[in-house]
Design a protein around this motif. Sequence first.
Motif, short mmCIF file in Angstrom:
data_model
loop_
_atom_site.label_atom_id
_atom_site.label_comp_id
_atom_site.label_asym_id
_atom_site.label_seq_id
_atom_site.Cartn_x
_atom_site.Cartn_y
_atom_site.Cartn_z
N HIS A 1 47.59 39.87 37.37
CA HIS A 1 46.24 39.38 37.11
C HIS A 1 45.96 38.18 38.01
CE1 HIS A 1 46.10 41.75 33.36
NE2 HIS A 1 47.35 41.35 33.20
N SER A 2 44.79 38.14 38.61
CA SER A 2 44.38 36.99 39.41
C SER A 2 43.79 35.92 38.50
CB SER A 2 43.33 37.41 40.44
OG SER A 2 42.77 36.29 41.07
N VAL A 3 44.18 34.66 38.74
CA VAL A 3 43.59 33.56 37.97
C VAL A 3 42.88 32.57 38.89
CG1 VAL A 3 45.13 33.75 35.99
CG2 VAL A 3 45.81 32.33 37.94
N GLY A 4 42.57 33.00 40.12
CA GLY A 4 41.79 32.14 40.99
C GLY A 4 42.48 31.82 42.30
N PRO B 1 37.60 26.01 38.79
CA PRO B 1 37.43 27.03 37.74
C PRO B 1 38.74 27.63 37.27
CG PRO B 1 36.93 27.96 39.88
CD PRO B 1 37.22 26.50 40.12
N VAL B 2 39.86 27.24 37.89
CA VAL B 2 41.15 27.86 37.58
C VAL B 2 41.56 27.64 36.13
CG1 VAL B 2 43.64 27.70 38.05
CG2 VAL B 2 42.02 27.93 39.94
N ASP C 1 39.72 27.32 33.36
CA ASP C 1 38.99 28.23 32.48
C ASP C 1 39.42 29.67 32.71
OD1 ASP C 1 37.62 26.14 31.33
OD2 ASP C 1 35.82 26.39 32.59
N ARG C 2 39.60 30.03 33.97
CA ARG C 2 40.00 31.41 34.28
C ARG C 2 41.37 31.71 33.71
NH1 ARG C 2 39.23 36.68 34.84
NH2 ARG C 2 40.57 37.62 36.45
N THR C 3 42.30 30.78 33.83
CA THR C 3 43.65 30.99 33.29
C THR C 3 43.60 31.15 31.77
OG1 THR C 3 44.62 29.69 35.09
CG2 THR C 3 45.96 30.00 33.11
N ASP D 1 41.10 32.15 29.98
CA ASP D 1 40.44 33.43 29.65
C ASP D 1 41.41 34.60 29.80
OD1 ASP D 1 38.08 32.11 29.15
OD2 ASP D 1 37.16 32.60 31.09
N VAL D 2 42.18 34.62 30.90
CA VAL D 2 43.12 35.72 31.12
C VAL D 2 44.20 35.72 30.05
CG1 VAL D 2 44.88 36.62 32.68
CG2 VAL D 2 42.67 35.90 33.60
#
Length: 388
Positions: free
Chosen positions: A57-60, A82-83, A85-87, A89-90
């Motif tokens: 999975h990509s987290v940014g 944004p990393v 929040d993205r992390t 979320d994943v």
Amino acid sequence: MRVALLTTTQHGHLNPYVPVVNALRKAGAEVSLLLLSADGGALDEQRRQALGEAQVHSVGQVEMAPWSGDPAKIGPMLRSSPVADRTADVLRATAPDFVLVDSLPVTASAVVGAHASGVPYGMIWANLGGVCPREHRRGRWAYDEQVGDYLTGHGVSWSTRTHSARSPILNLMPTIPALVGDDAVTDDGVRLVGLPGAAGTRGDEVAFPELDRLAPDRPVVCVSFGTIFYRRPDLLRTVITGAAATGAQVVAAVGDLAGELALPDDVLTAPYLPQREVLERADVFITHGGYNSVAESIRAETPMLVVPLAVDQPIQAYFVGRAGFGTALEPAAATGRAVTDAVADLLDPARDYRARLRAAQPECGDSAARTAELVVSAVETLQRQGEQ
């Protein structure tokens, strides 16, 4: 049991974690890899194959250039990334039981995301920064302070003695006492798990048939400044020719610089070497001090000349010298004469470098297998606690 491992696409971080992913899978865990793309890097097909059935999975994305620029810009950059929040979320979407985070400054936003997700997390390192006393962590203070302020502001624990993050659950350092000794900061819960680089596929192996051309009656010196820091043609040329002046056969990884170096005819070069295989044949290794390279050299019982170029490499240079596994030269001091003298010293059997490396072998172990064992144990403990 579901376990996630978070790291970057940099070879120095992906390479040691491919065996960790596979050891976790062998231990019965369902494993996912969370990747930060460093400078646009991607997971190549060879490493994708080595990871087997692990989900990716990509987290940014992260950029390396700012970490050599104005330190005052690091804090704002981390806060606006944004990393985090993205992390989070994943991790919430994939719902692992545990996430193991590669601890380094560029993953700080991902650490905050892991902390915010509510998923239990541990820390692991791909260099010796996590146990290095701050007095030996030169040149990084302003950056470290920005990272520390950012992490502690989000509730992440921070070691002021080493300037690195800490997990409340599990902190794993892939190293051995013979290398870090009593200088290592481990009394705050860090566990040593053995060296990276145990036998097994990691996904970057290449062929180098020129090894068959090595003369059996000459010592062999391997030279490599890694896949990022090699682009120093003047320094690389000086180091290679300085080593060759001892009469040794030199084998060098030179990336795309072969046409610029004008090397002696008997120097063997390649863009990228099967380093573990070459080190098994080498008598001396000249390295920039990346931790994978240091660990592989120890396993091969090959004394090192470390020429640290950036980031964590001075830390590895310090510990190599402390352990008596080699010596170091600052880049500005790495003249041809200095390199020749240093290599001659490392080749001298009376200096006992190989004896010290040989004595360290029983400690080396298999850090990937030990990491998997400790992660599985931590998850099982957390699950038992949740049932009470």
